[in-house]
Design a protein around this motif. Structure first.
Motif, PDB file in Angstrom:
ATOM      1  N   VAL A 124       0.833  -1.211   0.000  1.00 45.90           N
ATOM      2  CA  VAL A 124       0.000   0.000   0.000  1.00 45.90           C
ATOM      3  C   VAL A 124       0.865   1.258   0.000  1.00 45.90           C
ATOM      4  CG1 VAL A 124      -1.726   1.305   1.307  1.00 45.90           C
ATOM      5  CG2 VAL A 124      -1.905  -1.180   1.116  1.00 45.90           C
ATOM      6  N   VAL A 125       1.880   1.301   0.847  1.00 48.08           N
ATOM      7  CA  VAL A 125       2.711   2.510   0.921  1.00 48.08           C
ATOM      8  C   VAL A 125       3.579   2.692  -0.323  1.00 48.08           C
ATOM      9  CG1 VAL A 125       2.702   2.685   3.415  1.00 48.08           C
ATOM     10  CG2 VAL A 125       4.459   1.328   2.304  1.00 48.08           C
ATOM     11  N   ILE A 126       3.845   1.617  -1.035  1.00 49.79           N
ATOM     12  CA  ILE A 126       4.580   1.761  -2.293  1.00 49.79           C
ATOM     13  C   ILE A 126       3.647   2.286  -3.376  1.00 49.79           C
ATOM     14  CG2 ILE A 126       5.714   0.475  -4.148  1.00 49.79           C
ATOM     15  CD1 ILE A 126       7.042  -1.195  -1.997  1.00 49.79           C
ATOM     16  N   GLU A 127       2.411   1.774  -3.389  1.00 53.04           N
ATOM     17  CA  GLU A 127       1.447   2.238  -4.393  1.00 53.04           C
ATOM     18  C   GLU A 127       1.125   3.713  -4.243  1.00 53.04           C
ATOM     19  OE1 GLU A 127      -2.096  -0.120  -4.674  1.00 53.04           O
ATOM     20  OE2 GLU A 127      -0.956  -1.971  -4.896  1.00 53.04           O
ATOM     21  N   ASP A 128       1.001   4.198  -3.013  1.00 52.00           N
ATOM     22  CA  ASP A 128       0.668   5.617  -2.841  1.00 52.00           C
ATOM     23  C   ASP A 128       1.907   6.510  -2.846  1.00 52.00           C
ATOM     24  OD1 ASP A 128       1.797   5.509  -0.300  1.00 52.00           O
ATOM     25  OD2 ASP A 128      -0.108   5.659   0.771  1.00 52.00           O
ATOM     26  N   GLY A 129       3.092   5.925  -2.968  1.00 58.47           N
ATOM     27  CA  GLY A 129       4.314   6.707  -3.115  1.00 58.47           C
ATOM     28  C   GLY A 129       4.963   7.120  -1.806  1.00 58.47           C
ATOM     29  N   THR A 130       4.423   6.683  -0.667  1.00 55.90           N
ATOM     30  CA  THR A 130       5.012   7.032   0.622  1.00 55.90           C
ATOM     31  C   THR A 130       6.420   6.461   0.750  1.00 55.90           C
ATOM     32  OG1 THR A 130       2.806   6.993   1.604  1.00 55.90           O
ATOM     33  CG2 THR A 130       4.658   6.932   3.116  1.00 55.90           C
ATOM     34  N   VAL A 131       6.593   5.245   0.273  1.00 54.66           N
ATOM     35  CA  VAL A 131       7.898   4.586   0.292  1.00 54.66           C
ATOM     36  C   VAL A 131       8.261   4.249  -1.144  1.00 54.66           C
ATOM     37  CG1 VAL A 131       9.144   2.529   1.061  1.00 54.66           C
ATOM     38  CG2 VAL A 131       7.515   3.629   2.582  1.00 54.66           C
ATOM     39  N   GLY A 132       9.503   4.509  -1.507  1.00 57.07           N
ATOM     40  CA  GLY A 132       9.944   4.216  -2.863  1.00 57.07           C
ATOM     41  C   GLY A 132      10.119   2.720  -3.091  1.00 57.07           C
ATOM     42  N   ALA A 133       9.836   2.263  -4.275  1.00 54.99           N
ATOM     43  CA  ALA A 133       9.959   0.846  -4.609  1.00 54.99           C
ATOM     44  C   ALA A 133      11.405   0.371  -4.483  1.00 54.99           C
ATOM     45  CB  ALA A 133       9.440   0.587  -6.019  1.00 54.99           C
ATOM     46  N   ASP A 134      12.350   1.285  -4.652  1.00 57.81           N
ATOM     47  CA  ASP A 134      13.754   0.897  -4.542  1.00 57.81           C
ATOM     48  C   ASP A 134      14.109   0.434  -3.132  1.00 57.81           C
ATOM     49  OD1 ASP A 134      13.356   3.518  -3.680  1.00 57.81           O
ATOM     50  OD2 ASP A 134      15.405   4.123  -4.174  1.00 57.81           O
TER      51      ASP A 134
END
Length: 78
Positions: A59-69
């Protein structure tokens, strides 16, 4: 893991280079089994933790809170 490797080093080899378990003392075999079970439990716990981390971070990756890297580098060790 160290204990397992140390105990495996105490096993005898037969003429074909295979472990000769019949020539090994029972306490050494029991120690190998215990160390193998402990090692496998640690591996399973680690894989489970990584799975939970991935599931909870979606969820936090989808909303951009945490970067996928951040997750791409999970477990990376140079």
């Amino acid at each position: 893991m160290r204990g397992l490797l140390n105990h495996l080093g105490r096993l005898s080899l037969d003429g074909q280079g295979q472990f000769d378990l019949s020539a090994c003392e029972a306490p050494v075999l029991e120690a190998i089994v215990e160390d193998a079970e402990t090692t496998l439990a640690a591996i399973h716990s680690g894989l489970s933790a990584i799975g939970h981390l991935l599931a909870h971070s979606a969820v936090v990756i989808e909303d951009g809170t945490v970067g996928a890297d951040s997750l791409e580098s999970l477990g990376f060790r140079p």
